[in-house]
Design a protein around this motif. Structure first.
Motif, mmCIF file in Angstrom:
data_model
loop_
_atom_site.group_PDB
_atom_site.id
_atom_site.type_symbol
_atom_site.label_atom_id
_atom_site.label_comp_id
_atom_site.label_asym_id
_atom_site.label_seq_id
_atom_site.Cartn_x
_atom_site.Cartn_y
_atom_site.Cartn_z
ATOM 1 N N VAL A 155 -5.037 -7.035 4.930
ATOM 2 C CA VAL A 155 -4.866 -5.464 5.293
ATOM 3 C C VAL A 155 -4.003 -5.926 6.887
ATOM 4 O O VAL A 155 -3.313 -5.080 7.134
ATOM 5 N N GLN A 156 -3.964 -6.773 6.994
ATOM 6 C CA GLN A 156 -2.782 -7.055 9.006
ATOM 7 C C GLN A 156 -1.279 -6.707 8.653
ATOM 8 O O GLN A 156 -0.511 -6.170 8.716
ATOM 9 N N LYS A 157 -1.298 -8.056 7.011
ATOM 10 C CA LYS A 157 -0.155 -7.697 6.806
ATOM 11 C C LYS A 157 0.291 -5.920 6.033
ATOM 12 O O LYS A 157 1.374 -5.655 6.007
ATOM 13 N N VAL A 158 -0.089 -6.261 5.797
ATOM 14 C CA VAL A 158 -0.199 -3.997 5.192
ATOM 15 C C VAL A 158 0.586 -3.680 6.244
ATOM 16 O O VAL A 158 0.183 -2.258 5.456
ATOM 17 N N VAL A 159 -1.368 -3.791 6.902
ATOM 18 C CA VAL A 159 -0.720 -1.743 7.913
ATOM 19 C C VAL A 159 0.754 -2.973 8.636
ATOM 20 O O VAL A 159 1.628 -1.648 8.154
ATOM 21 N N VAL A 160 0.807 -3.976 8.794
ATOM 22 C CA VAL A 160 2.576 -4.172 9.702
ATOM 23 C C VAL A 160 3.365 -3.741 8.315
ATOM 24 O O VAL A 160 4.251 -2.827 8.948
ATOM 25 N N LEU A 161 3.273 -3.822 7.210
ATOM 26 C CA LEU A 161 4.236 -3.921 6.057
ATOM 27 C C LEU A 161 4.465 -2.358 5.438
ATOM 28 O O LEU A 161 5.294 -0.935 5.421
ATOM 29 N N GLN A 162 2.823 -1.092 5.699
ATOM 30 C CA GLN A 162 3.124 0.118 5.420
ATOM 31 C C GLN A 162 3.482 1.014 6.372
ATOM 32 O O GLN A 162 2.284 2.095 6.281
ATOM 33 N N ARG A 163 3.632 0.816 7.437
ATOM 34 C CA ARG A 163 2.902 1.598 8.686
ATOM 35 C C ARG A 163 3.994 2.750 9.035
ATOM 36 O O ARG A 163 2.840 3.755 8.576
ATOM 37 N N PRO A 164 5.057 2.686 7.964
ATOM 38 C CA PRO A 164 5.336 4.208 8.196
ATOM 39 C C PRO A 164 4.698 5.008 6.694
ATOM 40 O O PRO A 164 4.748 6.597 7.417
ATOM 41 N N PHE A 165 4.163 4.511 5.855
ATOM 42 C CA PHE A 165 3.495 5.209 4.724
ATOM 43 C C PHE A 165 2.262 5.831 5.620
ATOM 44 O O PHE A 165 1.379 6.702 5.888
ATOM 45 N N ILE A 166 0.862 5.079 6.292
ATOM 46 C CA ILE A 166 -0.103 5.334 7.111
ATOM 47 C C ILE A 166 0.416 6.302 8.000
ATOM 48 O O ILE A 166 -0.366 7.699 8.264
ATOM 49 N N THR A 222 4.466 -4.874 -4.601
ATOM 50 C CA THR A 222 3.220 -5.988 -4.812
ATOM 51 C C THR A 222 2.471 -6.540 -4.975
ATOM 52 O O THR A 222 2.737 -6.501 -3.397
ATOM 53 N N ARG A 223 1.013 -6.528 -4.949
ATOM 54 C CA ARG A 223 0.886 -7.855 -5.057
ATOM 55 C C ARG A 223 1.266 -9.087 -4.370
ATOM 56 O O ARG A 223 0.671 -9.920 -4.575
ATOM 57 N N VAL A 224 1.655 -9.765 -5.956
ATOM 58 C CA VAL A 224 2.536 -10.917 -5.740
ATOM 59 C C VAL A 224 3.235 -10.779 -4.234
ATOM 60 O O VAL A 224 2.976 -12.331 -3.779
ATOM 61 N N GLN A 225 3.628 -10.197 -4.029
ATOM 62 C CA GLN A 225 4.707 -10.606 -3.211
ATOM 63 C C GLN A 225 3.884 -10.658 -1.149
ATOM 64 O O GLN A 225 3.972 -11.686 -1.635
ATOM 65 N N ILE A 226 2.629 -10.347 -1.304
ATOM 66 C CA ILE A 226 1.685 -9.965 -0.567
ATOM 67 C C ILE A 226 0.744 -11.527 -0.848
ATOM 68 O O ILE A 226 0.799 -12.481 0.301
ATOM 69 N N SER A 227 0.571 -12.091 -2.095
ATOM 70 C CA SER A 227 0.044 -13.035 -1.749
ATOM 71 C C SER A 227 0.785 -14.248 -1.719
ATOM 72 O O SER A 227 0.511 -15.265 -1.206
ATOM 73 N N ARG A 228 2.122 -14.026 -2.627
ATOM 74 C CA ARG A 228 3.228 -15.269 -1.767
ATOM 75 C C ARG A 228 3.216 -15.438 -0.029
ATOM 76 O O ARG A 228 2.935 -16.755 0.221
ATOM 77 N N GLU A 229 3.159 -14.261 0.635
ATOM 78 C CA GLU A 229 3.262 -14.765 1.916
ATOM 79 C C GLU A 229 2.182 -14.628 2.333
ATOM 80 O O GLU A 229 2.500 -15.724 3.757
ATOM 81 N N LEU A 230 1.351 -14.925 2.225
ATOM 82 C CA LEU A 230 -0.436 -14.951 2.223
ATOM 83 C C LEU A 230 -0.717 -16.368 1.817
ATOM 84 O O LEU A 230 -1.563 -17.337 2.512
ATOM 85 N N GLU A 231 -0.016 -16.497 0.951
ATOM 86 C CA GLU A 231 -0.600 -17.956 0.230
ATOM 87 C C GLU A 231 -1.782 -18.376 0.187
ATOM 88 O O GLU A 231 -3.074 -19.053 -0.186
ATOM 89 N N VAL A 232 -2.148 -17.508 -0.731
ATOM 90 C CA VAL A 232 -2.941 -17.150 -1.780
ATOM 91 C C VAL A 232 -2.828 -17.045 -2.649
ATOM 92 O O VAL A 232 -1.639 -16.997 -3.248
ATOM 93 N N HIS A 233 -4.014 -17.492 -4.371
ATOM 94 C CA HIS A 233 -3.207 -16.990 -5.617
ATOM 95 C C HIS A 233 -3.650 -15.381 -5.622
ATOM 96 O O HIS A 233 -4.204 -14.777 -5.178
ATOM 97 N N GLU A 234 -2.457 -14.405 -6.836
ATOM 98 C CA GLU A 234 -2.506 -13.182 -6.715
ATOM 99 C C GLU A 234 -3.537 -12.873 -6.342
ATOM 100 O O GLU A 234 -3.817 -11.469 -6.696
#
Length: 467
Positions: A346-357, A368-380
DNA sequence: CTATGGCACGGATT
DNA sequence: AATCCGTGCCATAG
Protein backbone atom coordinates in the motif's frame (compact mmCIF):
# COMPACT_ATOMS: atom_id res chain seq x y z
CA UNK A 1 11.33 -20.44 17.33
CA UNK A 2 10.22 -17.32 19.04
CA UNK A 3 12.39 -14.59 17.65
CA UNK A 4 10.30 -13.29 14.88
CA UNK A 5 11.96 -10.50 13.09
CA UNK A 6 10.14 -9.75 9.94
CA UNK A 7 13.18 -10.44 7.86
CA UNK A 8 13.58 -13.86 9.28
CA UNK A 9 10.36 -14.88 7.72
CA UNK A 10 11.94 -15.70 4.42
CA UNK A 11 12.87 -19.31 5.02
CA UNK A 12 9.61 -20.98 5.65
CA UNK A 13 8.05 -24.34 5.65
CA UNK A 14 5.61 -25.39 3.03
CA UNK A 15 2.85 -25.26 5.60
CA UNK A 16 3.78 -21.73 6.35
CA UNK A 17 3.78 -20.91 2.70
CA UNK A 18 0.41 -22.45 2.13
CA UNK A 19 -1.17 -20.67 5.03
CA UNK A 20 0.33 -17.34 4.13
CA UNK A 21 -1.05 -17.75 0.69
CA UNK A 22 -4.56 -18.32 1.87
CA UNK A 23 -4.44 -15.60 4.47
CA UNK A 24 -3.03 -13.15 2.03
CA UNK A 25 -6.04 -13.13 -0.19
CA UNK A 26 -8.59 -12.80 2.57
CA UNK A 27 -10.65 -9.72 3.21
CA UNK A 28 -10.83 -8.14 6.62
CA UNK A 29 -14.16 -9.75 7.21
CA UNK A 30 -12.99 -13.12 6.07
CA UNK A 31 -9.85 -12.75 8.08
CA UNK A 32 -11.87 -11.92 11.11
CA UNK A 33 -13.83 -15.11 10.73
CA UNK A 34 -10.69 -17.07 10.20
CA UNK A 35 -9.14 -15.69 13.32
CA UNK A 36 -12.26 -16.46 15.26
CA UNK A 37 -12.29 -20.07 14.25
CA UNK A 38 -8.61 -20.54 14.92
CA UNK A 39 -9.02 -18.81 18.23
CA UNK A 40 -11.83 -21.12 19.15
CA UNK A 41 -10.12 -24.28 18.04
CA UNK A 42 -6.62 -23.70 19.24
CA UNK A 43 -6.06 -23.35 22.98
CA UNK A 44 -2.53 -22.11 22.52
CA UNK A 45 -3.74 -18.88 21.05
CA UNK A 46 -5.28 -16.08 23.00
CA UNK A 47 -6.58 -12.63 22.31
CA UNK A 48 -5.58 -10.08 24.88
CA UNK A 49 -7.74 -7.07 25.14
CA UNK A 50 -4.94 -5.00 26.47
CA UNK A 51 -2.88 -3.24 23.95
CA UNK A 52 -0.14 -2.75 26.41
CA UNK A 53 3.02 -4.61 26.98
CA UNK A 54 2.28 -6.82 29.95
CA UNK A 55 5.62 -6.18 31.56
CA UNK A 56 6.19 -2.49 31.18
CA UNK A 57 2.68 -1.32 30.42
CA UNK A 58 3.64 0.75 27.51
CA UNK A 59 1.22 1.11 24.66
CA UNK A 60 2.19 -1.48 22.18
CA UNK A 61 1.15 -0.99 18.63
CA UNK A 62 3.86 -2.49 16.55
CA UNK A 63 4.81 -6.04 16.17
CA UNK A 64 8.20 -6.96 17.40
CA UNK A 65 9.76 -6.55 20.80
CA UNK A 66 8.44 -3.96 23.17
CA UNK A 67 10.35 -0.76 22.42
CA UNK A 68 10.96 0.09 26.03
CA UNK A 69 11.66 -3.05 27.92
CA UNK A 70 12.24 -5.24 24.88
CA UNK A 71 10.40 -7.96 26.65
CA UNK A 72 9.97 -11.11 24.65
CA UNK A 73 6.76 -9.79 23.32
CA UNK A 74 7.48 -10.74 19.80
CA UNK A 75 5.19 -13.70 19.62
CA UNK A 76 2.23 -11.39 20.05
CA UNK A 77 0.62 -9.67 17.14
CA UNK A 78 -1.00 -6.37 17.74
CA UNK A 79 -4.33 -6.29 16.07
CA UNK A 80 -4.73 -2.58 16.07
CA UNK A 81 -5.16 -0.97 12.74
CA UNK A 82 -1.92 -0.11 11.07
CA UNK A 83 -1.86 3.58 10.45
CA UNK A 84 0.75 5.42 8.62
CA UNK A 85 0.99 8.83 7.14
CA UNK A 86 2.21 9.83 3.78
CA UNK A 87 3.63 13.35 3.89
CA UNK A 88 5.00 13.12 0.44
CA UNK A 89 7.38 10.48 -0.59
CA UNK A 90 8.38 8.97 2.67
CA UNK A 91 6.32 7.27 5.22
CA UNK A 92 6.70 6.61 8.80
CA UNK A 93 4.55 4.40 10.82
CA UNK A 94 2.89 6.35 13.50
CA UNK A 95 2.61 4.51 16.72
CA UNK A 96 2.16 7.52 18.94
CA UNK A 97 -0.63 9.42 17.29
CA UNK A 98 -2.45 6.31 16.62
CA UNK A 99 -5.14 7.02 19.15
CA UNK A 100 -6.07 10.16 17.29
CA UNK A 101 -7.31 8.24 14.35
CA UNK A 102 -9.90 6.14 16.02
CA UNK A 103 -12.57 6.09 13.43
CA UNK A 104 -15.12 8.59 14.58
CA UNK A 105 -17.50 7.95 11.73
CA UNK A 106 -20.14 5.31 11.56
CA UNK A 107 -21.48 5.90 15.02
CA UNK A 108 -24.50 7.79 13.96
CA UNK A 109 -27.55 5.82 14.99
CA UNK A 110 -28.72 5.06 18.46
CA UNK A 111 -25.28 3.83 19.27
CA UNK A 112 -25.92 3.80 23.00
CA UNK A 113 -26.39 0.14 22.98
CA UNK A 114 -27.27 -1.84 19.97
CA UNK A 115 -27.77 -5.13 21.81
CA UNK A 116 -30.37 -3.83 24.23
CA UNK A 117 -32.02 -1.81 21.51
CA UNK A 118 -32.60 -4.97 19.54
CA UNK A 119 -33.49 -7.02 22.56
CA UNK A 120 -36.19 -4.58 23.53
CA UNK A 121 -37.83 -5.05 20.17
CA UNK A 122 -37.84 -8.79 20.13
CA UNK A 123 -38.15 -9.52 23.82
CA UNK A 124 -41.92 -9.96 23.82
CA UNK A 125 -41.73 -12.54 21.06
CA UNK A 126 -39.44 -14.86 22.92
CA UNK A 127 -39.75 -17.15 25.86
CA UNK A 128 -37.32 -16.68 28.74
CA UNK A 129 -34.83 -19.24 27.56
CA UNK A 130 -34.79 -17.86 24.07
CA UNK A 131 -34.35 -14.42 25.49
CA UNK A 132 -31.19 -15.49 27.24
CA UNK A 133 -29.85 -16.92 24.06
CA UNK A 134 -30.78 -13.77 22.20
CA UNK A 135 -29.00 -11.68 24.76
CA UNK A 136 -25.94 -13.83 24.42
CA UNK A 137 -25.96 -13.64 20.67
CA UNK A 138 -26.44 -9.90 20.76
CA UNK A 139 -23.47 -9.36 22.98
CA UNK A 140 -21.40 -11.09 20.38
CA UNK A 141 -22.03 -8.75 17.52
CA UNK A 142 -19.26 -6.86 15.86
CA UNK A 143 -19.43 -3.23 14.83
CA UNK A 144 -21.06 -4.13 11.61
CA UNK A 145 -23.82 -6.05 13.28
CA UNK A 146 -22.57 -9.46 12.36
CA UNK A 147 -22.58 -12.36 14.70
CA UNK A 148 -19.16 -13.39 15.85
CA UNK A 149 -19.91 -16.70 17.42
CA UNK A 150 -21.02 -19.74 15.61
CA UNK A 151 -24.45 -21.06 16.33
CA UNK A 152 -23.35 -24.59 16.93
CA UNK A 153 -21.15 -23.61 19.81
CA UNK A 154 -23.87 -21.52 21.29
CA UNK A 155 -26.25 -24.41 21.04
CA UNK A 156 -23.82 -26.65 22.84
CA UNK A 157 -23.13 -24.05 25.43
CA UNK A 158 -26.79 -23.63 26.28
CA UNK A 159 -27.65 -27.28 25.78
CA UNK A 160 -30.34 -26.58 23.27
CA UNK A 161 -30.80 -27.86 19.74
CA UNK A 162 -29.16 -25.91 16.99
CA UNK A 163 -32.53 -25.12 15.50
CA UNK A 164 -33.47 -23.13 18.58
CA UNK A 165 -30.44 -20.93 18.27
CA UNK A 166 -31.00 -20.48 14.60
CA UNK A 167 -34.60 -19.63 15.28
CA UNK A 168 -33.64 -16.93 17.71
CA UNK A 169 -31.13 -15.62 15.28
CA UNK A 170 -33.77 -15.38 12.62
CA UNK A 171 -35.94 -13.30 14.90
CA UNK A 172 -33.02 -11.02 15.59
CA UNK A 173 -32.37 -10.56 11.92
CA UNK A 174 -35.83 -9.16 11.43
CA UNK A 175 -35.42 -6.55 14.12
CA UNK A 176 -34.67 -2.96 13.38
CA UNK A 177 -31.24 -2.67 11.94
CA UNK A 178 -32.58 -5.10 9.44
CA UNK A 179 -30.22 -8.02 9.12
CA UNK A 180 -28.36 -7.74 12.43
CA UNK A 181 -27.10 -11.03 13.61
CA UNK A 182 -26.34 -12.31 10.16
CA UNK A 183 -23.09 -14.07 9.61
CA UNK A 184 -22.07 -12.13 6.54
CA UNK A 185 -23.23 -9.40 4.20
CA UNK A 186 -24.84 -11.89 1.91
CA UNK A 187 -27.16 -13.21 4.57
CA UNK A 188 -27.99 -9.72 5.73
CA UNK A 189 -28.93 -8.68 2.23
CA UNK A 190 -31.12 -11.71 1.74
CA UNK A 191 -33.00 -11.03 4.96
CA UNK A 192 -33.54 -7.46 3.91
CA UNK A 193 -34.87 -8.56 0.58
CA UNK A 194 -37.27 -10.95 2.28
CA UNK A 195 -38.72 -8.17 4.38
CA UNK A 196 -38.71 -5.71 1.55
CA UNK A 197 -40.55 -8.02 -0.78
CA UNK A 198 -43.43 -8.16 1.65
CA UNK A 199 -44.26 -4.58 0.92
CA UNK A 200 -42.97 -4.05 -2.57
CA UNK A 201 -41.88 -5.86 -5.64
CA UNK A 202 -38.26 -6.84 -5.66
CA UNK A 203 -36.95 -7.96 -9.00
CA UNK A 204 -36.12 -11.62 -8.90
CA UNK A 205 -32.85 -10.96 -10.63
CA UNK A 206 -31.54 -9.08 -7.62
CA UNK A 207 -32.16 -11.93 -5.30
CA UNK A 208 -30.53 -14.32 -7.70
CA UNK A 209 -27.49 -12.14 -8.01
CA UNK A 210 -27.04 -11.97 -4.28
CA UNK A 211 -27.81 -15.58 -3.76
CA UNK A 212 -25.65 -17.08 -6.45
CA UNK A 213 -23.06 -14.55 -7.39
CA UNK A 214 -22.40 -12.54 -4.30
CA UNK A 215 -18.73 -12.74 -5.03
CA UNK A 216 -19.04 -11.16 -8.40
CA UNK A 217 -21.29 -8.52 -6.94
CA UNK A 218 -18.94 -7.49 -4.20
CA UNK A 219 -16.13 -7.38 -6.65
CA UNK A 220 -18.26 -5.47 -9.04
CA UNK A 221 -17.72 -7.76 -11.97
CA UNK A 222 -20.71 -6.36 -13.74
CA UNK A 223 -19.84 -7.53 -17.18
CA UNK A 224 -19.23 -10.96 -15.78
CA UNK A 225 -22.61 -10.83 -14.04
CA UNK A 226 -24.36 -9.65 -17.16
CA UNK A 227 -22.85 -12.55 -18.97
CA UNK A 228 -23.81 -15.11 -16.33
CA UNK A 229 -27.44 -14.07 -16.25
CA UNK A 230 -27.57 -13.27 -19.90
CA UNK A 231 -28.82 -9.73 -19.45
CA UNK A 232 -27.42 -6.34 -20.37
CA UNK A 233 -24.87 -4.56 -18.27
CA UNK A 234 -27.35 -1.74 -17.92
CA UNK A 235 -29.73 -4.09 -16.25
CA UNK A 236 -27.08 -5.22 -13.83
CA UNK A 237 -26.15 -1.67 -13.02
CA UNK A 238 -29.75 -0.91 -12.26
CA UNK A 239 -29.82 -3.82 -9.88
CA UNK A 240 -26.68 -2.63 -8.21
CA UNK A 241 -28.18 0.80 -7.87
CA UNK A 242 -31.28 -0.67 -6.34
CA UNK A 243 -29.23 -2.69 -3.94
CA UNK A 244 -27.12 0.18 -2.77
CA UNK A 245 -30.15 2.41 -2.38
CA UNK A 246 -32.38 -0.01 -0.55
CA UNK A 247 -30.20 -2.52 1.16
CA UNK A 248 -27.37 -2.36 3.59
CA UNK A 249 -24.88 -5.19 3.77
CA UNK A 250 -23.63 -3.94 7.11
CA UNK A 251 -26.73 -3.67 9.22
CA UNK A 252 -25.21 -1.79 12.11
CA UNK A 253 -23.85 0.91 9.92
CA UNK A 254 -26.29 3.53 8.89
CA UNK A 255 -24.56 4.60 5.76
CA UNK A 256 -21.62 3.24 3.99
CA UNK A 257 -19.85 5.18 1.30
CA UNK A 258 -21.64 8.44 0.82
CA UNK A 259 -23.36 9.35 -2.35
CA UNK A 260 -21.61 12.61 -2.67
CA UNK A 261 -20.51 12.17 -6.22
CA UNK A 262 -23.45 13.43 -8.20
CA UNK A 263 -21.50 14.16 -11.38
CA UNK A 264 -20.34 10.70 -12.13
CA UNK A 265 -22.77 7.91 -12.65
CA UNK A 266 -21.93 6.58 -9.29
CA UNK A 267 -21.08 2.96 -9.14
CA UNK A 268 -22.12 2.56 -5.58
CA UNK A 269 -20.34 0.02 -3.57
CA UNK A 270 -20.48 -1.11 -0.05
CA UNK A 271 -18.21 -3.61 1.56
CA UNK A 272 -16.11 -2.81 4.52
CA UNK A 273 -12.92 -1.43 3.09
CA UNK A 274 -9.66 -3.15 3.90
CA UNK A 275 -7.74 0.04 3.56
CA UNK A 276 -8.86 3.54 4.30
CA UNK A 277 -7.12 6.53 2.84
CA UNK A 278 -7.95 9.95 4.09
CA UNK A 279 -6.53 13.38 4.52
CA UNK A 280 -5.29 14.11 7.96
CA UNK A 281 -8.27 15.66 9.75
CA UNK A 282 -10.10 15.60 6.44
CA UNK A 283 -8.33 18.67 5.19
CA UNK A 284 -7.07 18.28 1.63
CA UNK A 285 -3.96 20.31 2.28
CA UNK A 286 -2.84 17.81 4.86
CA UNK A 287 -0.89 14.68 4.13
CA UNK A 288 -2.64 11.44 3.46
CA UNK A 289 -3.33 9.06 6.24
CA UNK A 290 -3.48 5.47 5.28
CA UNK A 291 -5.11 3.02 7.56
CA UNK A 292 -4.95 -0.67 7.01
CA UNK A 293 -7.97 -2.10 8.68
CA UNK A 294 -7.34 -5.11 10.80
CA UNK A 295 -10.04 -7.11 12.45
CA UNK A 296 -10.31 -7.45 16.21
CA UNK A 297 -8.89 -5.20 18.80
CA UNK A 298 -6.17 -6.16 21.16
CA UNK A 299 -3.24 -8.41 20.77
CA UNK A 300 -3.20 -11.88 19.43
CA UNK A 301 -0.52 -13.97 21.00
CA UNK A 302 0.51 -17.30 22.31
CA UNK A 303 -1.04 -17.84 25.68
CA UNK A 304 1.85 -17.81 28.17
CA UNK A 305 -0.13 -20.01 30.51
CA UNK A 306 -0.40 -22.55 27.80
CA UNK A 307 3.33 -22.58 27.37
CA UNK A 308 3.98 -23.21 31.03
CA UNK A 309 1.27 -25.79 31.13
CA UNK A 310 2.93 -27.52 28.25
CA UNK A 311 6.09 -28.08 30.22
CA UNK A 312 4.30 -29.98 32.90
CA UNK A 313 1.92 -31.80 30.69
CA UNK A 314 1.58 -35.53 30.52
CA UNK A 315 3.49 -37.28 27.84
CA UNK A 316 0.47 -38.16 25.80
CA UNK A 317 -0.99 -34.68 25.86
CA UNK A 318 2.35 -33.11 25.27
CA UNK A 319 2.61 -34.01 21.68
CA UNK A 320 -0.81 -32.74 20.85
CA UNK A 321 -0.25 -29.50 22.69
CA UNK A 322 3.12 -29.00 21.13
CA UNK A 323 1.37 -29.33 17.86
CA UNK A 324 -1.19 -26.72 18.81
CA UNK A 325 1.52 -24.41 19.89
CA UNK A 326 3.33 -24.69 16.63
CA UNK A 327 0.19 -24.16 14.68
CA UNK A 328 -0.63 -21.10 16.70
CA UNK A 329 2.74 -19.55 16.28
CA UNK A 330 2.63 -20.35 12.63
CA UNK A 331 -0.69 -18.64 12.35
CA UNK A 332 0.64 -15.54 13.99
CA UNK A 333 3.66 -15.52 11.77
CA UNK A 334 1.52 -15.77 8.70
CA UNK A 335 -0.68 -13.00 9.90
CA UNK A 336 2.33 -10.84 10.50
CA UNK A 337 3.61 -11.51 7.10
CA UNK A 338 0.30 -10.75 5.55
CA UNK A 339 0.14 -7.43 7.27
CA UNK A 340 3.68 -6.64 6.46
CA UNK A 341 3.25 -7.32 2.79
CA UNK A 342 0.05 -5.39 2.52
CA UNK A 343 1.57 -2.49 4.32
CA UNK A 344 4.51 -2.30 1.99
CA UNK A 345 2.31 -2.77 -1.00
CA UNK A 346 0.00 0.00 0.00
CA UNK A 347 2.84 2.35 0.73
CA UNK A 348 4.20 1.85 -2.75
CA UNK A 349 0.86 2.20 -4.38
CA UNK A 350 -0.17 5.28 -2.50
CA UNK A 351 3.01 7.09 -3.41
CA UNK A 352 2.72 6.05 -7.01
CA UNK A 353 -0.95 6.75 -7.46
CA UNK A 354 -1.25 9.82 -5.34
CA UNK A 355 -2.69 11.88 -8.20
CA UNK A 356 -5.26 9.22 -8.76
CA UNK A 357 -6.27 9.20 -5.13
CA UNK A 358 -6.54 12.94 -4.82
CA UNK A 359 -7.50 14.07 -8.29
CA UNK A 360 -9.54 11.30 -9.74
CA UNK A 361 -9.60 8.38 -12.09
CA UNK A 362 -8.19 10.31 -14.96
CA UNK A 363 -4.82 10.38 -13.29
CA UNK A 364 -4.47 6.71 -12.69
CA UNK A 365 -1.17 5.46 -13.93
CA UNK A 366 -1.45 2.10 -15.54
CA UNK A 367 0.75 -0.03 -13.35
CA UNK A 368 0.93 -3.78 -13.39
CA UNK A 369 1.31 -5.99 -10.41
CA UNK A 370 4.53 -7.28 -11.85
CA UNK A 371 6.20 -3.90 -11.63
CA UNK A 372 5.24 -3.54 -8.01
CA UNK A 373 6.39 -7.02 -7.24
CA UNK A 374 9.80 -6.26 -8.70
CA UNK A 375 10.13 -3.11 -6.68
CA UNK A 376 9.12 -4.88 -3.53
CA UNK A 377 11.17 -7.91 -4.35
CA UNK A 378 8.46 -10.39 -3.74
CA UNK A 379 6.90 -12.89 -6.05
CA UNK A 380 4.27 -11.50 -8.33
CA UNK A 381 1.71 -13.97 -7.18
CA UNK A 382 2.11 -12.57 -3.68
CA UNK A 383 1.06 -9.20 -4.95
CA UNK A 384 -1.79 -10.76 -6.82
CA UNK A 385 -3.09 -12.36 -3.69
CA UNK A 386 -2.54 -9.26 -1.63
CA UNK A 387 -4.46 -7.20 -4.11
CA UNK A 388 -7.32 -9.50 -4.87
CA UNK A 389 -10.53 -9.18 -2.94
CA UNK A 390 -9.46 -6.09 -1.12
CA UNK A 391 -11.15 -2.75 -1.16
CA UNK A 392 -9.93 0.76 -0.52
CA UNK A 393 -11.79 3.75 0.73
CA UNK A 394 -10.61 6.98 -0.84
CA UNK A 395 -10.67 10.40 0.78
CA UNK A 396 -13.88 11.17 -1.08
CA UNK A 397 -15.48 8.26 0.71
CA UNK A 398 -15.81 6.14 -2.33
CA UNK A 399 -14.93 2.53 -1.91
CA UNK A 400 -13.19 0.87 -4.79
CA UNK A 401 -11.47 -2.44 -5.20
CA UNK A 402 -7.76 -2.37 -4.66
CA UNK A 403 -7.37 -3.90 -8.07
CA UNK A 404 -8.53 -0.62 -9.59
CA UNK A 405 -5.09 0.67 -8.89
CA UNK A 406 -3.91 -1.77 -11.47
CA UNK A 407 -6.60 -1.19 -14.03
CA UNK A 408 -4.97 -0.71 -17.34
CA UNK A 409 -7.81 1.15 -18.93
CA UNK A 410 -9.53 3.08 -16.19
CA UNK A 411 -7.83 6.32 -17.04
CA UNK A 412 -8.75 6.02 -20.70
CA UNK A 413 -12.31 5.21 -19.80
CA UNK A 414 -12.53 8.22 -17.59
CA UNK A 415 -11.21 10.47 -20.33
CA UNK A 416 -13.71 8.90 -22.64
CA UNK A 417 -16.50 9.74 -20.27
CA UNK A 418 -15.20 13.25 -20.06
CA UNK A 419 -15.21 13.67 -23.81
CA UNK A 420 -18.67 12.27 -24.18
CA UNK A 421 -19.90 14.46 -21.39
CA UNK A 422 -18.42 17.58 -22.90
CA UNK A 423 -19.28 17.26 -26.55
CA UNK A 424 -22.90 17.96 -27.12
CA UNK A 425 -23.32 16.20 -30.39
CA UNK A 426 -23.36 12.44 -30.07
CA UNK A 427 -20.08 11.27 -31.48
CA UNK A 428 -19.74 7.95 -33.16
CA UNK A 429 -17.19 5.50 -31.93
CA UNK A 430 -14.87 6.31 -34.80
CA UNK A 431 -14.94 9.99 -33.95
CA UNK A 432 -14.30 9.17 -30.33
CA UNK A 433 -11.18 7.35 -31.39
CA UNK A 434 -9.96 10.58 -32.93
CA UNK A 435 -10.72 12.69 -29.92
CA UNK A 436 -8.98 10.20 -27.69
CA UNK A 437 -5.85 10.11 -29.79
CA UNK A 438 -5.70 13.89 -29.56
CA UNK A 439 -5.52 13.46 -25.82
CA UNK A 440 -2.76 10.99 -26.30
CA UNK A 441 -4.65 7.77 -25.93
CA UNK A 442 -4.44 5.45 -28.88
CA UNK A 443 -7.10 2.81 -28.88
CA UNK A 444 -8.94 0.93 -31.55
CA UNK A 445 -12.47 1.73 -32.53
CA UNK A 446 -13.67 -1.57 -31.28
CA UNK A 447 -12.15 -0.91 -27.92
CA UNK A 448 -13.97 2.37 -27.55
CA UNK A 449 -17.19 0.47 -28.00
CA UNK A 450 -16.20 -1.88 -25.23
CA UNK A 451 -15.30 0.94 -22.88
CA UNK A 452 -18.63 2.54 -23.57
CA UNK A 453 -20.36 -0.66 -22.64
CA UNK A 454 -18.31 -0.93 -19.49
CA UNK A 455 -19.32 2.56 -18.50
CA UNK A 456 -22.93 1.93 -19.37
CA UNK A 457 -22.94 4.62 -22.04
CA UNK A 458 -25.37 4.08 -24.85
CA UNK A 459 -24.34 4.05 -28.51
CA UNK A 460 -24.30 7.38 -30.32
CA UNK A 461 -27.72 7.26 -31.90
CA UNK A 462 -29.49 6.47 -28.66
CA UNK A 463 -27.53 8.90 -26.60
CA UNK A 464 -28.03 12.54 -25.58
CA UNK A 465 -30.87 15.01 -25.49
CA UNK A 466 -33.06 13.09 -23.14
CA UNK A 467 -35.07 16.01 -21.68
C1' DC B 1 -23.26 2.64 -46.45
C1' DT B 2 -22.22 3.55 -41.57
C1' DA B 3 -22.31 2.41 -36.81
C1' DT B 4 -22.33 -1.38 -33.49
C1' DG B 5 -22.30 -5.60 -31.33
C1' DG B 6 -20.65 -10.64 -31.45
C1' DC B 7 -17.13 -14.01 -31.83
C1' DA B 8 -12.74 -15.33 -31.61
C1' DC B 9 -7.74 -14.98 -31.63
C1' DG B 10 -3.17 -13.76 -29.60
C1' DG B 11 -0.57 -11.60 -26.46
C1' DA B 12 -0.17 -9.87 -21.89
C1' DT B 13 -1.23 -10.50 -17.06
C1' DT B 14 -2.10 -13.03 -12.99
C1' DA C 1 -1.78 -22.90 -16.84
C1' DA C 2 -5.72 -19.99 -16.68
C1' DT C 3 -7.68 -15.67 -17.40
C1' DC C 4 -8.22 -11.07 -19.04
C1' DC C 5 -8.02 -7.56 -22.53
C1' DG C 6 -7.45 -5.23 -26.87
C1' DT C 7 -8.41 -5.89 -31.55
C1' DG C 8 -9.73 -7.39 -36.15
C1' DC C 9 -13.22 -9.36 -39.04
C1' DC C 10 -17.92 -10.12 -40.09
C1' DA C 11 -22.91 -9.94 -39.59
C1' DT C 12 -26.73 -7.17 -38.71
C1' DA C 13 -29.55 -3.06 -37.78
C1' DG C 14 -30.69 1.45 -38.99
Amino acid sequence: MQQILIQSIRPMTTAHLAQTMTLMSLTVEELQQEIDTVLASNPALELVDERRCPTCHRLLTEKGPCPICSAPQNSGLSMDPVVFISPREDFYTSSENQEDYDREDDYSVNEEDLPSYVLRQIGPDLNPKERIIAAYLLTNLDEDGFITVNSLEVAQYFHVPLSTVEGVRRVIQKADPLGVGSVNPKEALLVQIDILSETQDVPELIRKIIEDEMDLLTHRQYNELAHKFNVSIRRIQNCVKYISENLNPFPARSHWGDIRHPGENSTQVYHQPDIIINYLNDKPENPLVVEIVIPLKGTLRINPLFKTALKEADEDKKEEWQNDLEKASLFIKCLQQRNHTIERLVQKVVVLQRPFITKGEKYLKPVTRVQISRELEVHESTISRAVSNKTVQLPNRRIIPLSSFFDRSLNVRSVLREIIGKEDKPMSDAELVNSLSKEGYNVARRTVAKYRAMEGILPAHLRNFSP
